[in-house]
Design a protein around this motif. Structure first.
Motif, PDB file in Angstrom:
ATOM      1  N   MET A 225       0.853  -1.182   0.000  1.00 30.04           N
ATOM      2  CA  MET A 225       0.000   0.000   0.000  1.00 30.04           C
ATOM      3  C   MET A 225       0.900   1.247   0.000  1.00 30.04           C
ATOM      4  SD  MET A 225      -3.108  -1.443   2.416  1.00 30.04           S
ATOM      5  CE  MET A 225      -4.411  -0.344   1.884  1.00 30.04           C
ATOM      6  N   GLU A 226       0.450   2.338   0.544  1.00 30.24           N
ATOM      7  CA  GLU A 226       1.159   3.602   0.362  1.00 30.24           C
ATOM      8  C   GLU A 226       2.530   3.636   1.038  1.00 30.24           C
ATOM      9  OE1 GLU A 226      -2.149   6.862  -0.680  1.00 30.24           O
ATOM     10  OE2 GLU A 226      -1.948   6.455   1.453  1.00 30.24           O
ATOM     11  N   CYS A 227       3.469   4.258   0.333  1.00 36.83           N
ATOM     12  CA  CYS A 227       4.843   4.419   0.823  1.00 36.83           C
ATOM     13  C   CYS A 227       5.085   5.916   1.049  1.00 36.83           C
ATOM     14  CB  CYS A 227       5.836   3.848  -0.188  1.00 36.83           C
ATOM     15  SG  CYS A 227       5.501   2.125  -0.654  1.00 36.83           S
TER      16      CYS A 227
ATOM     17  N   ILE B 132       6.059   2.200   5.335  1.00 36.08           N
ATOM     18  CA  ILE B 132       5.263   1.513   4.316  1.00 36.08           C
ATOM     19  C   ILE B 132       4.012   0.919   4.952  1.00 36.08           C
ATOM     20  CG2 ILE B 132       5.274  -0.204   2.468  1.00 36.08           C
ATOM     21  CD1 ILE B 132       8.272  -0.323   2.698  1.00 36.08           C
ATOM     22  N   ASP B 133       2.909   0.979   4.220  1.00 38.68           N
ATOM     23  CA  ASP B 133       1.693   0.267   4.603  1.00 38.68           C
ATOM     24  C   ASP B 133       1.596  -1.012   3.774  1.00 38.68           C
ATOM     25  OD1 ASP B 133       0.986   2.248   6.348  1.00 38.68           O
ATOM     26  OD2 ASP B 133      -0.579   3.111   5.084  1.00 38.68           O
ATOM     27  N   PHE B 134       1.218  -2.094   4.425  1.00 40.81           N
ATOM     28  CA  PHE B 134       1.019  -3.368   3.743  1.00 40.81           C
ATOM     29  C   PHE B 134      -0.413  -3.846   3.995  1.00 40.81           C
ATOM     30  CE2 PHE B 134       5.591  -3.294   4.667  1.00 40.81           C
ATOM     31  CZ  PHE B 134       6.123  -3.568   3.419  1.00 40.81           C
ATOM     32  N   MET B 135      -1.066  -4.323   2.959  1.00 39.49           N
ATOM     33  CA  MET B 135      -2.442  -4.789   3.067  1.00 39.49           C
ATOM     34  C   MET B 135      -2.497  -6.129   3.804  1.00 39.49           C
ATOM     35  SD  MET B 135      -5.137  -5.569  -0.044  1.00 39.49           S
ATOM     36  CE  MET B 135      -5.007  -3.907  -0.707  1.00 39.49           C
ATOM     37  N   THR B 136      -3.421  -6.236   4.748  1.00 36.29           N
ATOM     38  CA  THR B 136      -3.588  -7.508   5.447  1.00 36.29           C
ATOM     39  C   THR B 136      -4.246  -8.534   4.524  1.00 36.29           C
ATOM     40  OG1 THR B 136      -5.645  -6.594   6.353  1.00 36.29           O
ATOM     41  CG2 THR B 136      -3.730  -6.639   7.813  1.00 36.29           C
ATOM     42  N   PRO B 137      -3.647  -9.722   4.384  1.00 34.84           N
ATOM     43  CA  PRO B 137      -4.273 -10.791   3.609  1.00 34.84           C
ATOM     44  C   PRO B 137      -5.568 -11.236   4.291  1.00 34.84           C
ATOM     45  CG  PRO B 137      -1.945 -11.245   4.016  1.00 34.84           C
ATOM     46  CD  PRO B 137      -2.329 -10.116   4.909  1.00 34.84           C
TER      47      PRO B 137
ATOM     48  N   LYS C  11      11.650  -0.760  13.104  1.00 35.64           N
ATOM     49  CA  LYS C  11      11.587   0.113  14.277  1.00 35.64           C
ATOM     50  C   LYS C  11      10.277  -0.087  15.019  1.00 35.64           C
ATOM     51  CE  LYS C  11      11.950   4.948  15.721  1.00 35.64           C
ATOM     52  NZ  LYS C  11      12.166   6.348  15.264  1.00 35.64           N
ATOM     53  N   LYS C  12       9.186  -0.157  14.264  1.00 35.90           N
ATOM     54  CA  LYS C  12       7.886  -0.409  14.884  1.00 35.90           C
ATOM     55  C   LYS C  12       6.876  -0.877  13.864  1.00 35.90           C
ATOM     56  CE  LYS C  12       5.987   4.342  14.768  1.00 35.90           C
ATOM     57  NZ  LYS C  12       7.170   5.170  14.476  1.00 35.90           N
ATOM     58  N   VAL C  13       5.909  -1.619  14.371  1.00 39.28           N
ATOM     59  CA  VAL C  13       4.760  -2.056  13.583  1.00 39.28           C
ATOM     60  C   VAL C  13       3.526  -1.400  14.189  1.00 39.28           C
ATOM     61  CG1 VAL C  13       3.345  -3.998  12.815  1.00 39.28           C
ATOM     62  CG2 VAL C  13       5.818  -4.286  13.072  1.00 39.28           C
ATOM     63  N   ILE C  14       2.720  -0.782  13.347  1.00 36.25           N
ATOM     64  CA  ILE C  14       1.452  -0.232  13.817  1.00 36.25           C
ATOM     65  C   ILE C  14       0.332  -1.101  13.256  1.00 36.25           C
ATOM     66  CG2 ILE C  14      -0.095   1.749  13.864  1.00 36.25           C
ATOM     67  CD1 ILE C  14       2.276   3.573  13.495  1.00 36.25           C
TER      68      ILE C  14
ATOM     69  N   TYR D 260      -1.068  -3.154   7.989  1.00 35.90           N
ATOM     70  CA  TYR D 260      -0.009  -3.008   8.989  1.00 35.90           C
ATOM     71  C   TYR D 260       1.036  -2.034   8.485  1.00 35.90           C
ATOM     72  CZ  TYR D 260       1.505  -7.183   6.250  1.00 35.90           C
ATOM     73  OH  TYR D 260       1.781  -8.086   5.252  1.00 35.90           O
ATOM     74  N   HIS D 261       1.249  -1.005   9.266  1.00 37.40           N
ATOM     75  CA  HIS D 261       2.200   0.051   8.951  1.00 37.40           C
ATOM     76  C   HIS D 261       3.538  -0.311   9.575  1.00 37.40           C
ATOM     77  CE1 HIS D 261       3.601   4.401   8.897  1.00 37.40           C
ATOM     78  NE2 HIS D 261       4.357   3.882   9.834  1.00 37.40           N
TER      79      HIS D 261
END
Length: 250
Positions: free
Chosen positions: A111-113, A133-138, A199-202, A243-244
């Motif tokens: 998703m968006e970077c 980076i945002d990643f789409m949840t499967p 560094k972190k996962v949101i 998940y960011h």
């Protein structure tokens, strides 16, 4: 003769419409050319922080690969929020490469970077220096992959899930926490290989228990990858469908 003013007015009106159409086309096409013609070369530089920064010589992530694809053509080609630091680019590609054999029939979605030169990509407050980076949840239903909602582009950000990861529009559709956890671990492994770390996962805080219950949950917990523990209510609710991840150099 009485019709001449009407004809003239009609022609002027048509000319005005054509001008408007041409202007709109230019507004959309010029950014598109920029994305298409951009070539990744050299090294990037991240300036400042994820919430107050810039990106120099950003790398454009591929629109698609063997087992991944960018989630929105409009976001990629028009808005141009598909850039990352050159090191983060390597991390993304290597993480997906490591998952090709494990999930050969699944296509992960980026998703968006960041924007090409960084800065704030509204409405995000972060994503400013090429390391976010945002990643789409499967998703899955009855233990089978659900692909329809992977194809709705930017609308995917509007999907809502409960604290167990069930989609509110259909409780049978649930976040695939196995694939999500495995991808996060793959990202961390690739990051370490390239002198970085996560560094972190949101992720919506109520979903952390669910991801730790997954097949790779124990490994994820033991990895010491930091999941943000507390977020403002609105920000928290916005991170139930993706998940960011922020990366940092070690």
């Amino acid at each position: 003769m009485g019709n001449i003013p009407k004809v003239t007015a009609f022609l002027i009106n048509m000319r005005a419409k054509h001008i408007v159409i041409i202007v709109l086309c230019l507004i959309f096409l010029v950014p598109t050319f920029g994305q298409v013609l951009h070539k990744n070369n050299g090294e990037s530089k991240s300036i400042g922080t994820v919430s107050d920064g810039k990106l120099v010589n950003g790398y454009k992530v591929p629109f698609k690969g063997e087992n991944f694809k960018y989630f929105s053509a409009f976001d990629y080609f028009i808005l141009g929020r598909c850039y990352v630091h050159s090191d983060v680019y390597k991390i993304i590609i290597e993480s997906y490469k490591s998952l090709e054999n494990k999930y050969p029939d699944y296509t992960y979605k980026i998703m968006e970077c960041s924007k090409r030169k960084g800065g704030r990509p509204f409405p995000h407050k972060t994503h400013q220096n090429g390391t976010s980076i945002d990643f789409m949840t499967p998703l899955k239903k009855d233990n089978k992959t659900v692909r329809f909602f992977d194809k709705i582009g930017m609308w995917r950000y509007l999907m809502k899930f409960d604290s167990n990861g069930n989609a509110r529009i259909n409780k049978k559709i649930v976040i695939d926490f196995d694939k999500t956890a495995n991808h996060i671990l793959a990202l961390e492994k690739a990051a370490r290989k390239n002198g970085y770390r996560i560094k972190k996962v949101i992720l919506e805080t109520n979903l952390k228990d669910e991801i730790y219950k997954s097949k790779y949950g124990e490994e994820l917990k033991n990895s010491n990858i930091y999941f943000v523990k507390s977020l403002p209510k609105m920000i928290n609710e916005l991170h139930d469908d993706h998940y960011h991840i922020d990366f940092e150099k070690i």
